[in-house]
Write a protein that holds these residues in place. Structure first.
Motif, PDB file in Angstrom:
ATOM      1  N   ASN A 198     -11.535  30.424   0.668  1.00  0.00           N
ATOM      2  CA  ASN A 198     -10.431  30.198  -0.277  1.00  0.00           C
ATOM      3  C   ASN A 198      -9.597  28.974   0.104  1.00  0.00           C
ATOM      4  O   ASN A 198      -8.452  28.839  -0.332  1.00  0.00           O
ATOM      5  CB  ASN A 198      -9.529  31.435  -0.351  1.00  0.00           C
ATOM      6  N   ALA A 199     -10.126  28.070   0.915  1.00  0.00           N
ATOM      7  CA  ALA A 199      -9.374  26.883   1.337  1.00  0.00           C
ATOM      8  C   ALA A 199      -9.064  25.985   0.138  1.00  0.00           C
ATOM      9  O   ALA A 199      -9.899  25.795  -0.747  1.00  0.00           O
ATOM     10  CB  ALA A 199     -10.171  26.109   2.379  1.00  0.00           C
ATOM     11  N   LEU A 200      -7.840  25.429   0.130  1.00  0.00           N
ATOM     12  CA  LEU A 200      -7.381  24.607  -0.990  1.00  0.00           C
ATOM     13  C   LEU A 200      -7.641  23.130  -0.731  1.00  0.00           C
ATOM     14  O   LEU A 200      -7.516  22.660   0.410  1.00  0.00           O
ATOM     15  CB  LEU A 200      -5.870  24.789  -1.187  1.00  0.00           C
ATOM     16  N   LYS A 224       0.815  -1.208   0.000  1.00  0.00           N
ATOM     17  CA  LYS A 224       0.000   0.000   0.000  1.00  0.00           C
ATOM     18  C   LYS A 224       0.851   1.262   0.000  1.00  0.00           C
ATOM     19  O   LYS A 224       0.601   2.211   0.744  1.00  0.00           O
ATOM     20  CB  LYS A 224      -0.953   0.003   1.198  1.00  0.00           C
ATOM     21  N   ARG A 225       1.906   1.259  -0.796  1.00  0.00           N
ATOM     22  CA  ARG A 225       2.746   2.450  -0.900  1.00  0.00           C
ATOM     23  C   ARG A 225       2.206   3.344  -2.007  1.00  0.00           C
ATOM     24  O   ARG A 225       2.068   2.901  -3.148  1.00  0.00           O
ATOM     25  CB  ARG A 225       4.191   2.069  -1.217  1.00  0.00           C
ATOM     26  N   PRO A 226       1.894   4.600  -1.700  1.00  0.00           N
ATOM     27  CA  PRO A 226       1.394   5.503  -2.737  1.00  0.00           C
ATOM     28  C   PRO A 226       2.424   5.670  -3.851  1.00  0.00           C
ATOM     29  O   PRO A 226       3.630   5.691  -3.593  1.00  0.00           O
ATOM     30  CB  PRO A 226       1.193   6.819  -1.977  1.00  0.00           C
ATOM     31  N   ILE A 227       1.946   5.766  -5.059  1.00  0.00           N
ATOM     32  CA  ILE A 227       2.837   5.975  -6.200  1.00  0.00           C
ATOM     33  C   ILE A 227       3.362   7.406  -6.166  1.00  0.00           C
ATOM     34  O   ILE A 227       2.625   8.340  -5.871  1.00  0.00           O
ATOM     35  CB  ILE A 227       2.062   5.727  -7.510  1.00  0.00           C
ATOM     36  N   LYS A 228       4.655   7.557  -6.484  1.00  0.00           N
ATOM     37  CA  LYS A 228       5.232   8.895  -6.538  1.00  0.00           C
ATOM     38  C   LYS A 228       4.659   9.661  -7.717  1.00  0.00           C
ATOM     39  O   LYS A 228       4.751   9.214  -8.858  1.00  0.00           O
ATOM     40  CB  LYS A 228       6.753   8.823  -6.681  1.00  0.00           C
ATOM     41  N   THR A 229       4.094  10.818  -7.422  1.00  0.00           N
ATOM     42  CA  THR A 229       3.558  11.652  -8.483  1.00  0.00           C
ATOM     43  C   THR A 229       4.691  12.459  -9.113  1.00  0.00           C
ATOM     44  O   THR A 229       5.797  12.545  -8.565  1.00  0.00           O
ATOM     45  CB  THR A 229       2.509  12.613  -7.912  1.00  0.00           C
ATOM     46  N   THR A 230       4.400  13.053 -10.241  1.00  0.00           N
ATOM     47  CA  THR A 230       5.421  13.847 -10.940  1.00  0.00           C
ATOM     48  C   THR A 230       5.924  14.985 -10.065  1.00  0.00           C
ATOM     49  O   THR A 230       7.119  15.283 -10.044  1.00  0.00           O
ATOM     50  CB  THR A 230       4.822  14.410 -12.249  1.00  0.00           C
ATOM     51  N   MET A 231       5.013  15.608  -9.310  1.00  0.00           N
ATOM     52  CA  MET A 231       5.463  16.744  -8.491  1.00  0.00           C
ATOM     53  C   MET A 231       6.436  16.288  -7.410  1.00  0.00           C
ATOM     54  O   MET A 231       7.362  17.015  -7.047  1.00  0.00           O
ATOM     55  CB  MET A 231       4.260  17.474  -7.868  1.00  0.00           C
ATOM     56  N   VAL A 232       6.263  15.077  -6.890  1.00  0.00           N
ATOM     57  CA  VAL A 232       7.193  14.547  -5.886  1.00  0.00           C
ATOM     58  C   VAL A 232       8.539  14.212  -6.536  1.00  0.00           C
ATOM     59  O   VAL A 232       9.597  14.502  -5.976  1.00  0.00           O
ATOM     60  CB  VAL A 232       6.584  13.309  -5.199  1.00  0.00           C
ATOM     61  N   LYS A 233       8.499  13.610  -7.708  1.00  0.00           N
ATOM     62  CA  LYS A 233       9.760  13.292  -8.405  1.00  0.00           C
ATOM     63  C   LYS A 233      10.550  14.555  -8.687  1.00  0.00           C
ATOM     64  O   LYS A 233      11.775  14.586  -8.519  1.00  0.00           O
ATOM     65  CB  LYS A 233       9.456  12.542  -9.707  1.00  0.00           C
ATOM     66  N   ARG A 234       9.881  15.617  -9.092  1.00  0.00           N
ATOM     67  CA  ARG A 234      10.576  16.877  -9.367  1.00  0.00           C
ATOM     68  C   ARG A 234      11.180  17.456  -8.084  1.00  0.00           C
ATOM     69  O   ARG A 234      12.277  18.012  -8.095  1.00  0.00           O
ATOM     70  CB  ARG A 234       9.604  17.883  -9.998  1.00  0.00           C
ATOM     71  N   PHE A 271      -2.701  22.124  -2.583  1.00  0.00           N
ATOM     72  CA  PHE A 271      -1.760  22.651  -1.590  1.00  0.00           C
ATOM     73  C   PHE A 271      -0.371  22.037  -1.778  1.00  0.00           C
ATOM     74  O   PHE A 271       0.635  22.759  -1.818  1.00  0.00           O
ATOM     75  CB  PHE A 271      -2.280  22.359  -0.177  1.00  0.00           C
ATOM     76  N   VAL A 272      -0.306  20.718  -1.897  1.00  0.00           N
ATOM     77  CA  VAL A 272       0.988  20.040  -2.036  1.00  0.00           C
ATOM     78  C   VAL A 272       1.664  20.451  -3.343  1.00  0.00           C
ATOM     79  O   VAL A 272       2.882  20.643  -3.392  1.00  0.00           O
ATOM     80  CB  VAL A 272       0.811  18.503  -1.950  1.00  0.00           C
ATOM     81  N   ARG A 273       0.883  20.628  -4.396  1.00  0.00           N
ATOM     82  CA  ARG A 273       1.450  21.047  -5.675  1.00  0.00           C
ATOM     83  C   ARG A 273       2.096  22.435  -5.566  1.00  0.00           C
ATOM     84  O   ARG A 273       3.087  22.729  -6.227  1.00  0.00           O
ATOM     85  CB  ARG A 273       0.357  21.075  -6.750  1.00  0.00           C
ATOM     86  N   SER A 274       1.542  23.262  -4.721  1.00  0.00           N
ATOM     87  CA  SER A 274       2.117  24.596  -4.515  1.00  0.00           C
ATOM     88  C   SER A 274       3.274  24.542  -3.514  1.00  0.00           C
ATOM     89  O   SER A 274       4.259  25.272  -3.644  1.00  0.00           O
ATOM     90  CB  SER A 274       1.024  25.537  -3.980  1.00  0.00           C
TER      91      SER A 274
END
Length: 224
Positions: free
Chosen positions: A99-101, A9-19, A106-109
């Motif tokens: 204006n809550a995200l 159950k390990r979440p897949i690394k998204t592109t934003m995390v790899k960057r 939020f993580v992308r920012s």
């Protein structure tokens, strides 16, 4: 998702995390003067103090570049939440801003803002644990930035690097107590952006004290 990822159950690394992780392929030189470092001073307000059950409601941060607080780098984000805690609302007075995200936005920012700079917080362990909880669903298990805790730094500067914890009154090293001791006007407390700004001012005061002890480079600072 591969069978191995499904099994554990390990979440897949998204592109934003790899960057984000790519930014740490080159480490900060230990010889770099503190005056040339960039610090990201941050604070979170949460639904409570239980890292497993609670989550971030607000994130505030500001950068110190070249020993100067850069007001134009200040950030304040509110996050969407369905959880309401009467006890925490009494402290930070956050209910649910319009204006809550969403968490993903939020993580992308957040990750590009953090970059590979040095993170600073007061009692940093809690804030980092909350940030790691927020980034985990997107594949980031650990924040990789070097971290400076202003409470810990203040204790070491005043009592030495090998201080005896049993002789430390932690109430003397709260953000309020340290701001008062280092003559920093206290306002806008228990507000993520306000607390980050106070912590940034405290860091600059502590770095001046550090310089008197010969702590002048990134390597020196992280040893302390």
């Amino acid at each position: 998702m591969t069978w191995w990822e499904r099994l554990f159950k390990r979440p897949i690394k998204t592109t934003m995390v790899k960057r984000y992780e790519e930014k740490f392929e080159q480490k900060i030189s230990k010889k770099l003067p503190i005056s040339e470092l960039t610090f990201v001073v941050l604070d979170t307000e949460t639904t409570g103090l239980d890292i497993k059950k609670d989550h971030i409601l607000a994130f505030g941060a500001i950068k110190i570049i070249g020993n100067r607080i850069k007001v134009d780098t200040a950030r304040e984000h509110f996050l969407k939440s369905s959880k309401k805690s009467a006890s925490s609302i009494k402290i930070h007075e956050i209910i649910q801003p319009t204006n809550a995200l969403p968490l993903r936005e939020f993580v992308r920012s957040l990750l590009p803002y953090l970059g590979n700079d040095i993170l600073v917080a007061h009692h940093a362990g809690f804030d980092l644990a909350m940030l790691e909880k927020a980034t985990l669903p997107f594949g980031l298990r650990k924040i990789l930035n070097p971290v400076v805790d202003t409470g810990d730094l203040a204790i070491r500067l005043e009592h030495g690097i090998r201080y005896d914890p049993s002789r430390i009154n932690l109430k003397d090293y709260s953000l309020d107590a340290l701001c008062e001791r280092y003559k920093i006007p206290i306002y806008d407390r228990h507000n993520a952006a306000g607390d980050a700004f106070l912590t940034a001012q405290l860091l600059l005061k502590l770095l001046k004290e550090a310089e008197k002890k010969g702590i002048t480079t990134f390597g020196d600072l992280m040893r302390w």
